[in-house]
Design an enzyme around this catalytic site. Structure first.
Site, mmCIF file in Angstrom:
data_model
loop_
_atom_site.group_PDB
_atom_site.id
_atom_site.type_symbol
_atom_site.label_atom_id
_atom_site.label_comp_id
_atom_site.label_asym_id
_atom_site.label_seq_id
_atom_site.Cartn_x
_atom_site.Cartn_y
_atom_site.Cartn_z
ATOM 1 N NE ARG A 183 25.189 41.116 80.433
ATOM 2 C CZ ARG A 183 26.067 40.503 79.517
ATOM 3 N NH1 ARG A 183 26.898 41.501 78.720
ATOM 4 N NH2 ARG A 183 25.808 39.368 79.024
ATOM 5 C CG ASP A 184 17.029 40.334 80.594
ATOM 6 O OD1 ASP A 184 16.400 41.833 79.941
ATOM 7 O OD2 ASP A 184 16.418 39.591 80.291
ATOM 8 C CB ILE A 185 16.719 45.543 85.600
ATOM 9 C CG1 ILE A 185 17.728 44.953 86.454
ATOM 10 C CG2 ILE A 185 15.543 46.205 86.182
ATOM 11 C CD1 ILE A 185 17.548 43.827 87.445
ATOM 12 C CG ASN A 229 13.680 39.032 83.939
ATOM 13 O OD1 ASN A 229 13.179 37.950 83.432
ATOM 14 N ND2 ASN A 229 14.720 39.446 83.191
#
Length: 197
Positions: free
Chosen positions: A56-58, A62
């Site tokens: 949910r946060d590529i 990150n």
């Protein structure tokens, strides 16, 4: 892992920098390096998804790149765990837009249910960023960018990078489709298509 009923994620120490730092330094990445990093991200996503975890946060911040050039997916702080039936377990908020608007999928912006194809959308945005040095959607506010994720189409990648095979440009644009059903179904399917280019 689990210790006394408390779940945790432990990561190895990585001596390197973020993909964002790499792109900030170089402007954009050569096709070979972008392929190598995309493959590593796909391997990480495939493993996470096989365990029922949606990242949910590529985004480039990150993805960590070691001094040897190995890319690793990091920061599972917004990850969502699914049970065997594909239903979300209540470990993080549901029905809310969590993530970074520059890299969020349309369904994530709208607070809808997510699956692996949402991570693939974010990887598509990250791949576009790797190859051009800019995300496909920009704006003066997070809200403006979020609206573009839902409604706008990205500029053709082939115009900014005519040196990249059209098949690769098309694959990245497929990842950026607004409807999850029009994207590759899984990291494995995406990797198969990538290897065929």
């Amino acid at each position: 892992g689990e210790d006394s009923g408390r779940h945790f994620i432990a990561m190895e120490y990585l001596d390197g920098h973020t993909l964002r730092n790499e792109i900030d330094t170089k402007g954009f990445l050569p096709q070979d390096q972008a392929f190598k990093i995309a493959r590593a991200i796909l391997a990480g996503l495939e493993y996470a998804h096989s365990k029922g975890v949606i990242h949910r946060d590529i985004k480039p911040e990150n993805i960590l790149v070691t001094k040897q050039g190995v890319a690793k997916v990091a920061d599972f702080g917004l990850a969502r765990l699914l049970d065997r039936g594909g239903q979300a377990l209540g470990l993080t908020q549901d029905g809310a837009a969590l993530g970074t608007p520059l890299y969020m999928s349309p369904e994530q912006v709208e607070g809808k249910k997510l699956d692996s194809r949402s991570d693939l959308y974010s990887l598509g945005v990250t791949a576009f960023f790797m190859l051009t040095g800019r995300p496909p959607f920009q704006g003066s506010s997070a809200l403006e960018v979020a609206v573009k994720q839902v409604r706008a189409e990205p500029d053709p990648l082939a115009i900014g990078r005519p040196d990249i095979p059209l098949e690769l440009c098309d694959l990245i644009h497929r990842m950026l489709r607004k409807s999850p059903s029009e994207r590759p179904a899984s990291p494995v399917e995406f990797l198969r298509e990538l290897d065929g280019i």
